[in-house]
Scaffold this motif. Structure first.
Motif, short mmCIF file in Angstrom:
data_model
loop_
_atom_site.label_atom_id
_atom_site.label_comp_id
_atom_site.label_asym_id
_atom_site.label_seq_id
_atom_site.Cartn_x
_atom_site.Cartn_y
_atom_site.Cartn_z
N THR A 75 0.93 4.41 -12.78
CA THR A 75 -0.49 3.07 -12.10
C THR A 75 0.67 2.03 -11.06
O THR A 75 1.64 1.97 -11.57
CB THR A 75 -1.60 2.52 -13.34
N CYS A 76 -0.37 2.06 -9.97
CA CYS A 76 1.07 1.00 -9.25
C CYS A 76 0.78 -0.42 -9.49
O CYS A 76 1.91 -0.87 -10.25
CB CYS A 76 0.10 1.24 -7.50
N LEU A 77 -0.91 -1.08 -9.56
CA LEU A 77 -1.15 -2.50 -10.57
C LEU A 77 -1.51 -1.98 -11.47
O LEU A 77 -2.84 -1.86 -11.54
CB LEU A 77 -1.59 -2.80 -8.90
N ALA A 78 -1.06 -2.58 -13.12
CA ALA A 78 -1.60 -2.65 -14.12
C ALA A 78 -3.12 -4.03 -13.53
O ALA A 78 -2.34 -4.71 -13.28
CB ALA A 78 -1.21 -3.02 -14.94
N LEU A 79 -4.20 -3.56 -14.00
CA LEU A 79 -5.46 -4.65 -13.76
C LEU A 79 -6.32 -4.15 -14.96
O LEU A 79 -7.00 -3.57 -15.36
CB LEU A 79 -5.95 -3.86 -11.85
N GLY A 80 -7.01 -6.03 -15.35
CA GLY A 80 -8.53 -6.00 -16.20
C GLY A 80 -8.94 -6.37 -15.00
O GLY A 80 -9.28 -7.44 -14.97
N LEU A 81 -10.96 -6.41 -15.14
CA LEU A 81 -11.21 -7.12 -14.57
C LEU A 81 -12.40 -7.43 -15.50
O LEU A 81 -13.35 -7.87 -14.88
CB LEU A 81 -12.17 -6.17 -13.35
N SER A 82 -12.11 -7.45 -16.62
CA SER A 82 -13.40 -8.42 -17.38
C SER A 82 -13.09 -9.60 -17.73
O SER A 82 -11.66 -9.78 -17.92
CB SER A 82 -13.54 -7.28 -18.87
N GLY A 83 -13.91 -10.35 -17.21
CA GLY A 83 -13.68 -12.31 -18.65
C GLY A 83 -12.86 -12.63 -16.45
O GLY A 83 -12.83 -12.36 -15.56
N THR A 84 -11.87 -14.00 -17.23
CA THR A 84 -12.11 -14.85 -16.31
C THR A 84 -10.55 -14.69 -15.28
O THR A 84 -10.00 -15.57 -14.85
CB THR A 84 -11.73 -16.46 -17.10
N PHE A 85 -10.00 -13.61 -16.22
CA PHE A 85 -7.92 -13.56 -15.30
C PHE A 85 -8.23 -13.24 -13.72
O PHE A 85 -7.51 -13.19 -12.98
CB PHE A 85 -8.01 -12.53 -15.55
N PRO A 86 -9.25 -12.19 -13.07
CA PRO A 86 -8.99 -11.92 -11.72
C PRO A 86 -9.68 -13.31 -10.81
O PRO A 86 -8.88 -13.62 -10.05
CB PRO A 86 -10.87 -11.09 -11.78
N ALA A 87 -9.98 -14.23 -11.84
CA ALA A 87 -10.42 -15.64 -11.05
C ALA A 87 -9.29 -16.57 -11.01
O ALA A 87 -8.89 -17.23 -9.94
CB ALA A 87 -11.28 -16.24 -11.71
N GLY A 139 1.07 -1.29 0.32
CA GLY A 139 0.05 -0.08 0.05
C GLY A 139 1.20 1.18 -0.13
O GLY A 139 0.59 1.44 -1.13
N ALA A 140 1.72 1.15 1.09
CA ALA A 140 2.35 2.32 0.83
C ALA A 140 3.48 2.59 -0.74
O ALA A 140 3.96 3.80 -0.99
CB ALA A 140 3.87 2.92 1.38
N ALA A 141 4.10 1.48 -1.09
CA ALA A 141 4.60 1.15 -2.34
C ALA A 141 3.60 2.30 -3.03
O ALA A 141 4.27 2.80 -4.10
CB ALA A 141 4.87 -0.33 -2.47
N CYS A 142 2.36 1.51 -3.75
CA CYS A 142 1.66 2.50 -4.06
C CYS A 142 1.54 3.27 -4.09
O CYS A 142 1.19 4.61 -5.23
CB CYS A 142 -0.11 1.00 -3.56
N ASP A 143 0.65 4.05 -2.93
CA ASP A 143 0.82 5.79 -2.80
C ASP A 143 2.29 6.72 -4.23
O ASP A 143 1.67 7.46 -3.85
CB ASP A 143 0.64 6.21 -1.04
N ALA A 144 2.85 5.72 -2.79
CA ALA A 144 4.28 6.68 -3.42
C ALA A 144 4.90 6.51 -4.79
O ALA A 144 5.09 7.51 -5.98
CB ALA A 144 5.49 5.93 -2.77
N VAL A 145 4.39 5.11 -5.68
CA VAL A 145 3.75 5.26 -7.57
C VAL A 145 3.05 5.66 -7.91
O VAL A 145 3.11 7.03 -9.07
CB VAL A 145 3.56 3.91 -7.63
#
Length: 431
Positions: A185-197, A173-179
């Motif tokens: 962006t801290c964490l590259a993320l896509g939430l569509s489809g089965t990848f989150p699972a 969390g601290a690293a994300c705040d600094a980034v």
């Protein structure tokens, strides 16, 4: 048993094919058999080009007709084939419940499964209940699992030590705040489809679940209203509600969109996989091997039994379809996929982790990221993501999108997950 053989196919292939359970006539032909294979091309187009060339060279009576479909479109292309019980002779699915949900499309391997698996590192992800004494529906050849990649340059620009990535949730969390403060962006993320699972859920879940809990998920006996699973959903929600991910995460897929954010150098972290298209080799090419780091996901509960462990599982599983009239040829092909020759092609061209133990170790990459991954995979544990049924995987992604957009509470998300569990025909049969 199989009554007619394909003209010209080796007798050994006939003997092996006879071990498939189920019966059915073979399509007679005077020339080479054309085997239709449905795949999303794990490892990339060049790898599959080499597969076709090498296999056909040693099996001159079989030709491969590869139908390549993008991964995010694969279910909608495969679905009508499964429903109509017609189409390709060989198809791929991910190991675990994705495969088990579609097991009606595949011919069980019977006694042949043990012979094929004898040289493989296996988690029984192609067999019902993750149990090799039960029916197995195909053959894997790749070693799969999740890690967290990071861009050293982005961490350095944010004032962080690029050689010491965060190991706890608070540090993350601290690293994300600094980034974020540095404009990335801290964490590259896509939430569509089965990848989150498959890619995110297991790495949060291991902080709350035991191996017995994970098997409870497989059997459908662990409720999504259980405090452990509610805690998992709360931490997944935290990633997006605290602004650690890109704002457009709910509207994009992880592959290719989320991965592209990381590959462009616009994000510090990307949680993906050790083999296939979004692995160390692809990221190293994009941002430079010297700038790429790899680590485990940060621990939320460092004392949890499975915290800081590796989620190991087979990759794509290739099975012979029940409706195929070319089962002998199909069995020959999937058996070859599990062999040493293809294992070495997988390393050389797919840059992935092979399951075959006999692959020449001299061929393994010398990349620092690859070598680091070898430390992680040495002691794998159960992969909770592949314990999710299709309805659960869909509800996980949809619920995370809605929570991120402020349209749903975590409590309601848990209720939706429980409803998805209760709709799962695979888990109902397992109870």
């Amino acid at each position: 048993m199989l009554r007619r053989r394909i003209a010209g196919v080796l007798a050994a292939g006939l003997t092996a094919a006879a071990l498939l359970t189920g019966c059915g006539g073979e399509e007679a032909t005077d020339g080479p058999v054309t085997l239709k294979v449905l795949t999303w091309e794990p490892g990339g187009a060049e790898y599959w080009k080499q597969v076709k060339t090498a296999f056909e060279a040693s099996h001159q009576n079989i030709k491969l007709d590869l139908q390549a479909v993008p991964f995010d479109k694969y279910p909608e292309v495969q679905g009508p084939y499964v429903t109509s019980q017609s189409g390709p002779d060989v198809m791929a699915n991910n190991a675990g419940l994705e495969l088990f949900d579609r097991r009606g499309a595949y011919e069980p391997l019977g006694a042949k499964a043990a012979e094929i698996n004898k040289d493989l590192v296996t988690y029984s992800g192609a067999c019902e209940g993750f149990d090799t004494s039960k029916p197995c529906y195909g053959v894997p050849f790749s070693y799969q699992g999740n890690v967290l990649y990071y861009n050293k340059n982005v961490l350095k620009a944010a004032g962080l030590d690029p050689e010491k990535p965060p190991v706890t949730w608070d540090e993350f969390g601290a690293a994300c705040d600094a980034v974020k403060k540095a404009g990335k962006t801290c964490l590259a993320l896509g939430l569509s489809g089965t990848f989150p699972a498959y890619w995110d859920f297991p790495e949060i879940a291991r902080n709350y679940l035991t191996e017995d809990d994970i098997r409870g998920m497989l059997n459908g006996t662990l409720s999504w209203k259980d405090p452990k699973l509610v805690s998992v959903l709360e931490k997944l929600a935290e990633i997006t509600t605290k602004g650690w991910a890109n704002k457009n995460a709910p509207s994009i897929t992880m592959l290719p969109d989320g991965a592209d954010i990381f590959q462009r150098g616009d994000a510090a972290f990307a949680g993906t996989i050790i083999s296939d298209a979004v692995n160390w080799e692809a990221f190293g090419k994009a941002i430079g091997d010297e700038n790429l780091g790899v680590t485990r996901w940060p621990a939320i509960n460092p004392t949890a039994p499975l915290a800081q462990k590796f989620s190991g599982i087979e990759g794509a599983v290739y099975g012979v379809t029940k409706w195929s009239k070319k089962k002998q040829a199909g069995l020959e092909f999937i058996t070859w996929l599990a062999g040493k020759e293809n294992g070495e092609l997988w390393v050389r061209y797919g840059k992935g982790q092979p399951l075959n133990r006999n692959v020449d170790k001299a061929l393994l990459p010398t990349s620092p990221s690859f070598q680091k991954i070898q430390e992680f995979v040495a002691q794998p544990t159960l992969h909770s993501g592949v314990m999710l049924s299709g309805p659960e995987a869909d509800a996980l992604a949809r619920g995370w999108q809605q929570v991120t957009l402020g349209q749903l509470t975590v409590e309601k998300w848990a209720e939706q997950m429980q409803q998805a569990l209760e709709r799962s025909p695979t888990k109902k049969q397992g109870k």
